[in-house]
Design a protein around this motif. Structure first.
Motif, PDB file in Angstrom:
ATOM      1  N   VAL A  44      32.441 -21.663  -7.549  1.00  0.00           N
ATOM      2  CA  VAL A  44      32.847 -20.396  -8.151  1.00  0.00           C
ATOM      3  C   VAL A  44      34.262 -20.339  -7.550  1.00  0.00           C
TER       4      VAL A  44
ATOM      5  N   ARG B 148      25.671 -22.492 -10.124  1.00  0.00           N
ATOM      6  CA  ARG B 148      26.990 -22.660  -9.535  1.00  0.00           C
ATOM      7  C   ARG B 148      27.026 -22.507  -8.162  1.00  0.00           C
TER       8      ARG B 148
ATOM      9  N   MET C 191      32.963 -19.160 -17.033  1.00  0.00           N
ATOM     10  CA  MET C 191      33.555 -18.102 -16.527  1.00  0.00           C
ATOM     11  C   MET C 191      34.860 -17.588 -17.470  1.00  0.00           C
TER      12      MET C 191
ATOM     13  N   GLU D 160      28.908 -21.729  -4.553  1.00  0.00           N
ATOM     14  CA  GLU D 160      29.998 -20.612  -4.184  1.00  0.00           C
ATOM     15  C   GLU D 160      31.307 -21.585  -4.188  1.00  0.00           C
TER      16      GLU D 160
END
Length: 170
Positions: free
Chosen positions: A128, A123, A97, A125
Motif C-alpha cells: 500500500v 495487500r 488503487m 502495508e
C-alpha cells in the motif's frame, strides 16, 4: 522488514496519504484557475477581434499582438486542464488503487469486483505504501505541468491586457 520499520509504516502511510491529498487539492485548484483563464483570455480575445475589425493603423497592430497573446493564453490554460506526464513514468506493477490498473485488470478478467476486493484485502502495508508513493509521484508530475501551463496562461493574459490597454492610448 525490521520490527522498528514495521511499527512506523502505518504513520508513514498516513503521511503519504496527507501529501497525496495536498497534491490532488492543488491540481483541483489549478483546474479552477485554468478554467477561469480560458474564459478570461477567450473573452478578451473575442473582444479584441471585434475591435480589430473596426480599427486601423498602429492601434490595430497592437490589437493583433493582444489577440495573439490572449489566444496563446487560452491554449496554455486548456493544456493545464489535461496535462500529460511523460510516458517514461510507469508504475512498478498494476494496482487496483488506480484507474489504469483497474482498466488493465478489467480487460483481462471477467469478475473484476471479486478480483479487486481480493487484491485490496490481501495487500500488505508495504505494498500500500509503495502504491501511494507511486501515485504521489504521478500526481506531483501532473501538478508541476499544470503549474507551468497556468503560470504561462496567466502571464500571457496579463501581457494581453497590457497590449489592449496600450492600444487605447494610441
Amino acid at each position: 522488514m525490521p520490527e522498528a520499520n514495521a511499527k512506523e509504516l502505518p504513520r508513514k502511510i498516513e503521511s503519504l496519504k496527507f501529501a497525496l491529498e495536498r497534491n490532488i487539492g492543488w491540481t483541483n485548484a489549478a483546474d479552477t484557475k485554468a478554467g477561469f483563464l480560458v474564459g478570461f483570455c477567450g473573452l478578451f480575445a473575442q473582444s479584441v477581434a471585434s475591435q480589430y475589425a473596426l480599427s486601423s493603423g498602429h492601434k490595430s497592430a497592437v490589437q493583433v499582438v493582444a489577440l495573439v497573446l490572449f489566444a496563446l493564453g487560452v491554449v496554455l490554460a486548456t493544456l493545464a486542464i489535461a496535462p500529460r506526464i511523460k510516458p517514461t513514468f510507469r508504475r512498478s506493477r498494476p494496482s487496483a488503487m488506480f484507474f489504469s490498473g483497474v482498466v488493465e485488470r478489467f480487460r483481462s478478467h471477467q469478475n473484476l469486483v471479486e478480483l479487486t476486493a481480493a487484491e485490496l484485502l490481501d495487500r500488505s502495508e508495504l505494498e500500500v505504501a509503495e502504491d501511494l508513493s507511486e501515485q504521489l509521484i504521478a500526481v506531483s508530475l501532473i501538478a508541476e505541468r499544470k503549474y507551468r501551463f497556468v503560470q504561462g496562461a496567466a502571464l500571457l493574459g496579463l501581457l494581453g491586457m497590457v497590449a489592449l490597454l496600450w492600444s487605447y492610448f494610441l
